[in-house]
Design a protein around this motif. Sequence first.
Motif, mmCIF file in Angstrom:
data_model
loop_
_atom_site.group_PDB
_atom_site.id
_atom_site.type_symbol
_atom_site.label_atom_id
_atom_site.label_comp_id
_atom_site.label_asym_id
_atom_site.label_seq_id
_atom_site.Cartn_x
_atom_site.Cartn_y
_atom_site.Cartn_z
ATOM 1 N N ILE A 242 41.245 57.057 44.890
ATOM 2 C CA ILE A 242 40.902 58.338 45.501
ATOM 3 C C ILE A 242 42.003 59.388 45.373
ATOM 4 O O ILE A 242 41.781 60.544 45.711
ATOM 5 C CB ILE A 242 40.519 58.168 46.981
ATOM 6 N N ARG A 243 43.165 59.020 44.903
ATOM 7 C CA ARG A 243 44.275 59.967 44.797
ATOM 8 C C ARG A 243 43.907 61.125 43.864
ATOM 9 O O ARG A 243 43.446 60.911 42.751
ATOM 10 C CB ARG A 243 45.525 59.271 44.287
ATOM 11 N N LYS B 150 41.486 63.337 44.218
ATOM 12 C CA LYS B 150 40.084 63.756 44.264
ATOM 13 C C LYS B 150 39.849 64.736 45.407
ATOM 14 O O LYS B 150 40.655 64.850 46.328
ATOM 15 C CB LYS B 150 39.174 62.539 44.454
ATOM 16 N N SER B 151 38.722 65.423 45.359
ATOM 17 C CA SER B 151 38.346 66.291 46.470
ATOM 18 C C SER B 151 37.929 65.413 47.652
ATOM 19 O O SER B 151 37.612 64.233 47.486
ATOM 20 C CB SER B 151 37.203 67.214 46.065
ATOM 21 N N GLU C 26 34.278 64.057 47.352
ATOM 22 C CA GLU C 26 34.174 63.039 46.314
ATOM 23 C C GLU C 26 34.833 61.735 46.765
ATOM 24 O O GLU C 26 34.317 60.645 46.512
ATOM 25 C CB GLU C 26 34.830 63.550 45.029
ATOM 26 N N ALA C 27 35.964 61.851 47.455
ATOM 27 C CA ALA C 27 36.665 60.661 47.940
ATOM 28 C C ALA C 27 35.849 59.939 49.009
ATOM 29 O O ALA C 27 35.776 58.706 49.013
ATOM 30 C CB ALA C 27 38.028 61.042 48.483
ATOM 31 N N THR D 262 33.073 58.096 47.241
ATOM 32 C CA THR D 262 33.614 56.942 46.520
ATOM 33 C C THR D 262 33.937 55.805 47.476
ATOM 34 O O THR D 262 33.610 54.647 47.209
ATOM 35 C CB THR D 262 34.879 57.355 45.745
ATOM 36 N N ASN E 143 41.717 68.939 48.684
ATOM 37 C CA ASN E 143 41.921 67.773 47.821
ATOM 38 C C ASN E 143 42.938 66.839 48.458
ATOM 39 O O ASN E 143 43.768 67.264 49.267
ATOM 40 C CB ASN E 143 42.446 68.197 46.445
#
Length: 110
Positions: free
Chosen positions: A24-25, A27-28, A31-32, A35, A70
Amino acid sequence: MKEHATLKYLRISPQKVRLVADVIRGKSVEEALTTLQFLEKRSAKHLRKLLKGAVSNLDNKGTTAIDTFNITKITVDAGPHRKTFLPRAMGRATPIIKRTSHVFLEISND
C-alpha cells in the motif's frame, strides 16, 4: 497538509506486517483501503483500521477532500518480544519468541 496515526504492540511479526505495508505504500487512500479489504493477510485488517484512523484524524480537523490524500510514509518497526519455552524431551526446553510490531502511517495531499 499531513496527518499520521500509530499502531503499537501489534501481536504480528514485523516481517509479516512489512509484506502488506509494501503493497500500500505510495497509493491513494481510497485505493489502499480497497486493496487492504481484499488482501488475505492477517495484518491487512489491522492496517486498514489504522488507515481509517488517520482519515478520521483528518475529519476531526475539518478536511473534506480526503480523496486527494496519499500514503507518503509507512514504517514497521520491531516492538518488544516475549520469550516462552516449549518443553522437549529429556528435560530440555526450546525457546519461542513472540514478536510484536510498531506501525507508523503518514498521509498527505502533496
